[in-house]
Design an enzyme around this catalytic site. Sequence first.
Site, PDB file in Angstrom:
ATOM      1  N   TYR A 141      37.639  55.416  41.828  1.00  0.00           N
ATOM      2  CA  TYR A 141      36.537  54.528  42.171  1.00  0.00           C
ATOM      3  C   TYR A 141      35.725  55.070  43.343  1.00  0.00           C
ATOM      4  CZ  TYR A 141      37.569  50.290  39.418  1.00  0.00           C
ATOM      5  OH  TYR A 141      37.734  49.368  38.425  1.00  0.00           O
ATOM      6  N   LYS A 186      50.598  58.087  35.980  1.00  0.00           N
ATOM      7  CA  LYS A 186      50.474  58.965  34.819  1.00  0.00           C
ATOM      8  C   LYS A 186      50.932  60.348  35.288  1.00  0.00           C
ATOM      9  CE  LYS A 186      49.121  59.972  30.564  1.00  0.00           C
ATOM     10  NZ  LYS A 186      49.778  59.458  29.338  1.00  0.00           N
ATOM     11  N   ASP A 219      50.510  54.324  30.116  1.00  0.00           N
ATOM     12  CA  ASP A 219      50.289  54.012  28.693  1.00  0.00           C
ATOM     13  C   ASP A 219      51.430  53.172  28.132  1.00  0.00           C
ATOM     14  OD1 ASP A 219      51.878  56.271  29.026  1.00  0.00           O
ATOM     15  OD2 ASP A 219      51.001  57.398  27.359  1.00  0.00           O
ATOM     16  N   ASP A 243      43.168  47.820  37.659  1.00  0.00           N
ATOM     17  CA  ASP A 243      42.032  47.078  37.104  1.00  0.00           C
ATOM     18  C   ASP A 243      42.267  46.800  35.620  1.00  0.00           C
ATOM     19  OD1 ASP A 243      39.390  45.983  36.969  1.00  0.00           O
ATOM     20  OD2 ASP A 243      38.688  47.871  36.120  1.00  0.00           O
ATOM     21  N   ASP A 247      43.477  42.971  33.537  1.00  0.00           N
ATOM     22  CA  ASP A 247      42.728  42.288  32.464  1.00  0.00           C
ATOM     23  C   ASP A 247      43.646  42.111  31.254  1.00  0.00           C
ATOM     24  OD1 ASP A 247      40.310  42.311  33.977  1.00  0.00           O
ATOM     25  OD2 ASP A 247      39.133  42.618  32.153  1.00  0.00           O
TER      26      ASP A 247
HETATM   27  C1  IPM Z   1      37.506  43.658  39.384  1.00  0.00           C
HETATM   28  C2  IPM Z   1      36.186  44.096  38.803  1.00  0.00           C
HETATM   29  C3  IPM Z   1      35.561  45.138  39.724  1.00  0.00           C
HETATM   30  C4  IPM Z   1      36.532  46.317  39.799  1.00  0.00           C
HETATM   31  C5  IPM Z   1      34.154  45.620  39.315  1.00  0.00           C
HETATM   32  C6  IPM Z   1      33.193  44.454  39.198  1.00  0.00           C
HETATM   33  C7  IPM Z   1      33.621  46.644  40.283  1.00  0.00           C
HETATM   34  O1  IPM Z   1      36.349  44.582  37.507  1.00  0.00           O
HETATM   35  O2  IPM Z   1      37.513  43.136  40.519  1.00  0.00           O
HETATM   36  O3  IPM Z   1      38.532  43.805  38.720  1.00  0.00           O
HETATM   37  O4  IPM Z   1      36.547  47.153  38.899  1.00  0.00           O
HETATM   38  O5  IPM Z   1      37.277  46.371  40.779  1.00  0.00           O
HETATM   39 MN    MN Z   2      38.337  44.259  36.715  1.00  0.00          MN
END
Ligand code: IPM
Ligand code: MN
Length: 352
Positions: A141, A186, A219, A243, A247
């Site tokens: 990042y 990884k 993975d 990240d 999700d």
């Molecule tokens: C999160 C979001 C952010 C990230 C984006 C919006 C930059 O996806 O907080 O998880 O990737 O950190």
């Molecule tokens: Mn995110």
Amino acid sequence: MHADIVVLPGDGIGPEIVAATLPVLEAVASRFGHRFSFAEHDIGGIAIDRHGEPLPAETLEAARKADAVLLGAVGGPKWSDPSAKVRPEQGLLAIRKALGLFANLRPVRPHPAALGASPIKSELLQGVDIMVVRELTGGIYFGDKTRTDTEATDLCRYSVVEIERVVRSAAALARGRRGHLTSVDKANVLETSRLWRDVATRVMREEFPDVTLEHQLVDSMAMHLLSRPRAYDVIVTENMFGDILTDEASMLAGSLGLLASASLGAGRVGIYEPIHGSAPDIAGKGIANPYATILSAAMLLRHSLRLEAEAAAVEAAVSSALDAKVFTADLAAAGQGVDTRSAAQAVVERLA
Ligand code: IPM
Ligand code: MN
């Protein structure tokens, strides 16, 4: 106590979910006898529109002086032109970095009443209680980026110190929980991951011999997270893997709209925000799920203000609202669901 809270609503559904959360903090203040002041500032796309930059100096200044920061979400199609010079997301990355918030805590605890909203079989979800600690200020990042007409690069870089401190944060959390840490990397391909694995192994051996350490490749972790989620206690991983995995993990809880987060550093000030984005598809409709932001506010009470009973009261109120099936559209059966304000109101009533 008196606390100064900086509020950064941001873009898309950000303003709606933050507006729904402030009355919850007000309810906590009146029930427990505290005084919270809220100061709103711009970040993300709205800050680009108003100030020409995604993190105006005055926003950062206010955040530095505050006891805690509550944030909605940033980004949206309006600012997503690939040729744009600045993007809303840069504001979020910049404030995390500037405040030194290297540890991003993302709890995943499926609620019994919401199990039906998960695509995973209920019997796999019962008793799942995971804390993901995502490294937040390093890795790909933040590495140098290059772009020509024919190629692009993103540099992934990690230092020993960056790995040590986030592993320590995660291990300390594991010590207060079930005593198990899973480090995700990884290491079969990436040099940064081999460093990560070496450092994690040494820190755990030297400083946390009472916490068990397991290494997983990212993975296969993506698979195990869904096939045996109960096997995990605290998971620590680098920025981008964290990240993506969180999700994914939100599907254990049934909705991205239920996952809260706390971004912490060496000091007390932290940023508290839902893990989801600005959801431009439903922005302005008043139907977004406010629970992730409300649960982030609970983490704010716990970690920045050290108000544990107050944090637990907010979590219990959300839990009770879920028990009563106060569901927004993301959790409800098709075509049903209450609006953002009603869901937040159900939490406020339970706190009163
Ligand atoms: C999160 C979001 C952010 C990230 C984006 C919006 C930059 O996806 O907080 O998880 O990737 O950190
Ligand atoms: Mn995110």
